[in-house]
Scaffold this motif. Structure first.
Motif, PDB file in Angstrom:
ATOM      1  N   ALA A  80       0.825  -1.202   0.000  1.00  0.00           N
ATOM      2  CA  ALA A  80       0.000   0.000   0.000  1.00  0.00           C
ATOM      3  C   ALA A  80       0.861   1.255   0.000  1.00  0.00           C
ATOM      4  CB  ALA A  80      -0.928  -0.001   1.208  1.00  0.00           C
ATOM      5  N   ARG A  81       0.249   2.332  -0.457  1.00  0.00           N
ATOM      6  CA  ARG A  81       0.921   3.630  -0.523  1.00  0.00           C
ATOM      7  C   ARG A  81       1.432   4.047   0.857  1.00  0.00           C
ATOM      8  NH1 ARG A  81      -2.836   8.155  -2.796  1.00  0.00           N
ATOM      9  NH2 ARG A  81      -2.189   7.291  -4.817  1.00  0.00           N
ATOM     10  N   GLY A  82       2.649   4.566   0.877  1.00  0.00           N
ATOM     11  CA  GLY A  82       3.214   5.074   2.125  1.00  0.00           C
ATOM     12  C   GLY A  82       4.141   4.113   2.830  1.00  0.00           C
ATOM     13  N   ASN A  83       4.286   2.890   2.297  1.00  0.00           N
ATOM     14  CA  ASN A  83       5.078   1.874   2.990  1.00  0.00           C
ATOM     15  C   ASN A  83       6.528   1.785   2.519  1.00  0.00           C
ATOM     16  OD1 ASN A  83       3.435  -0.363   4.866  1.00  0.00           O
ATOM     17  ND2 ASN A  83       2.142   0.931   3.582  1.00  0.00           N
ATOM     18  N   GLY A  84       6.989   2.800   1.827  1.00  0.00           N
ATOM     19  CA  GLY A  84       8.415   2.923   1.549  1.00  0.00           C
ATOM     20  C   GLY A  84       8.951   2.127   0.386  1.00  0.00           C
ATOM     21  N   ASN A  86       9.471   3.154  -2.784  1.00  0.00           N
ATOM     22  CA  ASN A  86      10.465   3.944  -3.501  1.00  0.00           C
ATOM     23  C   ASN A  86      11.746   4.125  -2.688  1.00  0.00           C
ATOM     24  OD1 ASN A  86       7.671   5.218  -4.743  1.00  0.00           O
ATOM     25  ND2 ASN A  86       9.334   5.208  -6.221  1.00  0.00           N
ATOM     26  N   GLY A  87      11.579   4.414  -1.409  1.00  0.00           N
ATOM     27  CA  GLY A  87      12.751   4.606  -0.578  1.00  0.00           C
ATOM     28  C   GLY A  87      13.619   3.373  -0.502  1.00  0.00           C
ATOM     29  N   LEU A  88      12.985   2.213  -0.376  1.00  0.00           N
ATOM     30  CA  LEU A  88      13.733   0.966  -0.307  1.00  0.00           C
ATOM     31  C   LEU A  88      14.511   0.711  -1.590  1.00  0.00           C
ATOM     32  CD1 LEU A  88      14.423  -1.661   1.177  1.00  0.00           C
ATOM     33  CD2 LEU A  88      12.361  -2.668   0.184  1.00  0.00           C
ATOM     34  N   LEU A  89      13.860   0.936  -2.725  1.00  0.00           N
ATOM     35  CA  LEU A  89      14.544   0.693  -4.004  1.00  0.00           C
ATOM     36  C   LEU A  89      15.585   1.758  -4.302  1.00  0.00           C
ATOM     37  CD1 LEU A  89      14.226  -1.694  -5.942  1.00  0.00           C
ATOM     38  CD2 LEU A  89      12.431  -1.505  -4.235  1.00  0.00           C
ATOM     39  N   SER A  90      15.401   2.967  -3.766  1.00  0.00           N
ATOM     40  CA  SER A  90      16.441   3.990  -3.885  1.00  0.00           C
ATOM     41  C   SER A  90      17.719   3.489  -3.228  1.00  0.00           C
ATOM     42  CB  SER A  90      16.002   5.302  -3.221  1.00  0.00           C
ATOM     43  OG  SER A  90      14.861   5.825  -3.837  1.00  0.00           O
ATOM     44  N   ALA A  91      17.553   2.966  -2.026  1.00  0.00           N
ATOM     45  CA  ALA A  91      18.713   2.502  -1.266  1.00  0.00           C
ATOM     46  C   ALA A  91      19.346   1.269  -1.905  1.00  0.00           C
ATOM     47  CB  ALA A  91      18.294   2.201   0.169  1.00  0.00           C
ATOM     48  N   ILE A  92      18.514   0.282  -2.274  1.00  0.00           N
ATOM     49  CA  ILE A  92      19.050  -0.936  -2.894  1.00  0.00           C
ATOM     50  C   ILE A  92      19.735  -0.592  -4.215  1.00  0.00           C
ATOM     51  CG2 ILE A  92      18.440  -3.134  -3.960  1.00  0.00           C
ATOM     52  CD1 ILE A  92      16.191  -3.414  -1.925  1.00  0.00           C
ATOM     53  N   GLY A  93      19.082   0.211  -5.044  1.00  0.00           N
ATOM     54  CA  GLY A  93      19.664   0.585  -6.324  1.00  0.00           C
ATOM     55  C   GLY A  93      20.981   1.302  -6.161  1.00  0.00           C
ATOM     56  N   SER A  94      21.042   2.225  -5.208  1.00  0.00           N
ATOM     57  CA  SER A  94      22.289   2.940  -4.959  1.00  0.00           C
ATOM     58  C   SER A  94      23.387   1.986  -4.494  1.00  0.00           C
ATOM     59  CB  SER A  94      22.048   4.023  -3.904  1.00  0.00           C
ATOM     60  OG  SER A  94      23.241   4.685  -3.574  1.00  0.00           O
ATOM     61  N   TYR A  95      23.014   1.070  -3.616  1.00  0.00           N
ATOM     62  CA  TYR A  95      24.003   0.098  -3.116  1.00  0.00           C
ATOM     63  C   TYR A  95      24.576  -0.750  -4.247  1.00  0.00           C
ATOM     64  CZ  TYR A  95      25.991  -4.020  -0.916  1.00  0.00           C
ATOM     65  OH  TYR A  95      26.843  -5.043  -0.570  1.00  0.00           O
ATOM     66  N   LEU A  96      23.731  -1.158  -5.176  1.00  0.00           N
ATOM     67  CA  LEU A  96      24.190  -2.046  -6.254  1.00  0.00           C
ATOM     68  C   LEU A  96      25.219  -1.398  -7.165  1.00  0.00           C
ATOM     69  CD1 LEU A  96      20.793  -3.739  -7.261  1.00  0.00           C
ATOM     70  CD2 LEU A  96      22.684  -4.767  -5.980  1.00  0.00           C
ATOM     71  N   THR A  97      25.335  -0.060  -7.102  1.00  0.00           N
ATOM     72  CA  THR A  97      26.353   0.618  -7.925  1.00  0.00           C
ATOM     73  C   THR A  97      27.686   0.754  -7.202  1.00  0.00           C
ATOM     74  OG1 THR A  97      25.785   2.868  -7.158  1.00  0.00           O
ATOM     75  CG2 THR A  97      24.525   1.980  -9.030  1.00  0.00           C
ATOM     76  N   THR A  98      27.749   0.335  -5.925  1.00  0.00           N
ATOM     77  CA  THR A  98      28.956   0.572  -5.117  1.00  0.00           C
ATOM     78  C   THR A  98      29.946  -0.587  -5.227  1.00  0.00           C
ATOM     79  OG1 THR A  98      28.085  -0.491  -3.119  1.00  0.00           O
ATOM     80  CG2 THR A  98      27.533   1.841  -3.472  1.00  0.00           C
ATOM     81  N   PRO A  99      31.192  -0.362  -4.786  1.00  0.00           N
ATOM     82  CA  PRO A  99      32.189  -1.440  -4.761  1.00  0.00           C
ATOM     83  C   PRO A  99      31.787  -2.601  -3.848  1.00  0.00           C
ATOM     84  CG  PRO A  99      33.254   0.701  -4.548  1.00  0.00           C
ATOM     85  CD  PRO A  99      31.784   0.939  -4.427  1.00  0.00           C
ATOM     86  N   MET A 100      30.954  -2.355  -2.845  1.00  0.00           N
ATOM     87  CA  MET A 100      30.526  -3.438  -1.951  1.00  0.00           C
ATOM     88  C   MET A 100      29.759  -4.506  -2.725  1.00  0.00           C
ATOM     89  SD  MET A 100      29.448  -1.466   1.580  1.00  0.00           S
ATOM     90  CE  MET A 100      28.558  -0.141   0.776  1.00  0.00           C
ATOM     91  N   HIS A 101      29.006  -4.091  -3.730  1.00  0.00           N
ATOM     92  CA  HIS A 101      28.321  -5.072  -4.570  1.00  0.00           C
ATOM     93  C   HIS A 101      29.320  -5.810  -5.442  1.00  0.00           C
ATOM     94  CE1 HIS A 101      25.414  -5.996  -8.100  1.00  0.00           C
ATOM     95  NE2 HIS A 101      25.307  -6.940  -7.188  1.00  0.00           N
ATOM     96  N   GLY A 102      30.338  -5.077  -5.880  1.00  0.00           N
ATOM     97  CA  GLY A 102      31.468  -5.736  -6.518  1.00  0.00           C
ATOM     98  C   GLY A 102      31.356  -5.981  -8.009  1.00  0.00           C
ATOM     99  N   ILE A 103      30.420  -5.312  -8.710  1.00  0.00           N
ATOM    100  CA  ILE A 103      30.300  -5.498 -10.156  1.00  0.00           C
ATOM    101  C   ILE A 103      30.466  -4.136 -10.827  1.00  0.00           C
ATOM    102  CG2 ILE A 103      28.832  -6.255 -12.066  1.00  0.00           C
ATOM    103  CD1 ILE A 103      27.429  -8.131 -10.165  1.00  0.00           C
TER     104      ILE A 103
END
Length: 564
Positions: A80-84, A86-103
């Motif tokens: 449902a609306r308001g349960n985050g 977009n925020g969750l995918l913002s964070a996951i997407g940003s993480y996947l671009t970092t060296p910690m993800h490793g690709i």
């Protein structure tokens, strides 16, 4: 104890049946380091995670042991609306671009129907980087269109689903936002065509349910159920779906966590604020019932299935039968429907008195039509053993309509009625509104001959009482006015007086919810069920904001003081 909806119960059974045995056999494994890093990254730079969000992150980093390939390419998140989401995918997407993800060069695209929506997650990442110096060292100064990780060379960007071809992209992952708006998978296929050129490609699909049926989101939901029930390839998708199981559950706030996992106890401070907002919206439905579809769809993630119904219930129509107050010399807005000159024409004057929309109307009908369709000229009440569909002669006797023996009804009848109401009844017309159809050819010359100024853009030089405003796109005002009209019916704020013909007109209107969520008013049946009077009422309501409400209580109080 956390309450689960049907789909999450299926998910638990699915994990026990498909995932746990593969974990025990060593076929798959959770990359705990990646999970911890992603959670830590999110909570350090973005926000504190709820348990259900950590649960979702865990399955993003579930891999096959043999080749370290991600188990789930497709991940569906519907809550449902308001349960985050977009925020969750913002964070996951940003993480996947970092060296910690490793690709390296693991590009992320966020896709939505509009640029504003597509930028929601992008802007969140952009602002987060700008507010943390150590992230700026990692990403550099982010631009307004893309964010680039300096070490991995990975890009984080946004796109629109209806833009130019996206063939040849080399994304690592694509995030599809607001998927309820997609009518097919056509645009999706274009955006994922470049996946697979980087290791461990991922497709994230997020959104709340919507009004487009048999479209892309329904296809995704069908596939989710098949996966959960073991009727499709076990890792074809990871579906996390939170929704009410049935409409009646909306009346028990303790069950709202079925659609809003944020509401599982104990609630965070953010969740408590969200809960108060949703509760307030729910309580508002008592006075504003037209908002129910939106509330059920977006707050409960359960679209109402009744997309067609009458514009007003039988009880609501009965409540429009009230005694008319004194209308002479009061401000009014005129409305007319002149769509056809061969069956019905309707005119009316709208007032606002003591909180009620008071509508006095009259109709003109062509004799040949009402003879043929309603047996007007036959003296008996019943025709062929059946009650007349519409008692035209009775309404004529009551002064509600005028029967015209003309091959085509003259537009002069419309003009003359408004002139008579203005000059003889003293109605202070602020303006008169009607559809532009047939206006130039028939109505405009007649109005202008009578001294009215006809405007196609809402601008006038003539004084009040001599203005006619053309509604250029009458269909478009259905959605614009539906809330105020339907809430006014529900709260018994409409007065049609002793005019059963207006109640008949209104009862013939079908309220239809379109795929885009907007309301349109259509006929229940084309030939016999006329809606002209309702459309005249709607035309007047288009400019109801010009009416200064009359309070008769103050008038009679002052009258008593004056007489004393």
């Amino acid at each position: 104890m956390v309450k689960f909806n049907y789909e999450r119960k299926l998910l638990v059974d699915y994990i026990k049946r498909e995932v746990v045995p593969r974990l025990e056999s060593g076929e798959v494994f959770f990359d705990v380091e990646q999970i911890d890093n992603c959670i830590g990254y999110t909570e350090k730079y973005f926000f504190e995670l709820e348990d259900f969000q950590k649960f979702i992150i865990s399955f993003v980093f579930l891999y096959f042991s043999e080749n370290h390939r991600n188990v789930y390419r497709k991940i569906l998140i519907m809550i449902a609306r308001g349960n985050g989401k977009n925020g969750l995918l913002s964070a996951i997407g940003s993480y996947l671009t970092t060296p910690m993800h490793g690709i390296s060069k693991y590009n992320i695209s966020i896709v939505a129907n509009s640029e504003d929506q597509a930028k929601t997650s992008f802007d969140e990442v952009h602002d987060t980087i700008e507010s943390h110096e150590d992230l700026e060292e990692l990403f550099g100064k982010p631009s307004k269109s893309e964010i680039k990780n300096k070490q991995t060379k990975s890009l984080f960007k946004f796109r629109t689903s209806n833009g130019n071809t996206k063939d040849g992209l080399r994304d690592g992952a694509v995030i599809f936002d607001e998927i309820h708006q997609y009518e097919s998978n056509k645009d999706v296929k274009v955006h994922i065509s470049g996946l697979g050129k980087r290791p461990n490609p991922r497709e994230f699909y997020i959104g709340t349910d919507g009004y487009v049926r048999d479209g892309f989101i329904d296809q995704m939901k069908d596939m989710a159920i098949k996966v959960l029930k073991g009727e499709a390839k076990w890792n074809a998708m990871f579906p996390f779906i939170c929704k009410l199981d049935k409409e009646a559950q909306v009346n028990d706030p303790k069950l709202w966590e079925l659609s809003s996992p944020m509401f599982s106890l104990p609630m965070s401070e953010y969740a408590q604020g969200l809960y108060e907002t949703v509760l307030e919206e729910y309580e508002d439905l008592e006075l504003n019932p037209s908002g129910r579809e939106e509330f059920m769809t977006k707050r409960m993630n359960l679209p109402v299935t009744d997309i067609e119904r009458s514009v007003a219930t039988y009880e609501e129509l009965k409540a429009t039968k009230k005694e008319f107050p004194e209308l002479r010399n009061l401000p009014a807005v005129g409305g007319f429907d002149f769509a056809s000159t061969r069956d019905f024409i309707a005119v009316g004057a709208l007032f606002k008195i003591d909180g009620d929309y008071v509508f006095k109307s009259h109709s003109f009908v062509r004799k040949e039509f009402v003879d043929r369709i309603y047996s007007y000229s036959k003296p008996n009440e019943n025709v062929n053993g059946k009650r007349r569909f519409a008692p035209i002669r009775q309404w004529e006797d009551e002064g509600l309509l005028t029967v015209l023996d003309e091959p085509s009804m003259d537009a002069q009848h419309v003009v003359d009625w408004f002139v008579r109401m203005r000059d003889e009844e003293g109605y202070e017309f602020q303006t008169i509104c009607g559809d532009g159809y047939k206006m130039r050819e028939y109505l405009q010359p007649k109005f202008e001959e009578a001294g009215f100024e006809v405007s196609w853009n809402g601008k006038f030089e003539e004084p009040l009482g001599y203005r006619v405003e053309v509604i250029r796109n009458f269909r478009a005002i259905d959605a614009q006015l539906s809330t105020v009209i339907e809430d006014s019916f529900a709260n018994q704020k409409i007065n049609f007086g002793d005019n059963d013909m207006m109640r008949w007109y209104t009862n013939n209107v079908l309220r239809h919810l379109k795929k885009d969520g907007n309301v349109e008013y259509i006929k229940k049946e084309d030939v016999r069920r006329k809606t002209d009077g309702f459309k005249a009422f709607e035309a007047a309501m288009f400019k109801a904001d010009l009416l200064n409400e009359v309070d008769t209580t103050d008038f009679y109080d002052n009258l008593g003081w004056f007489l004393s």
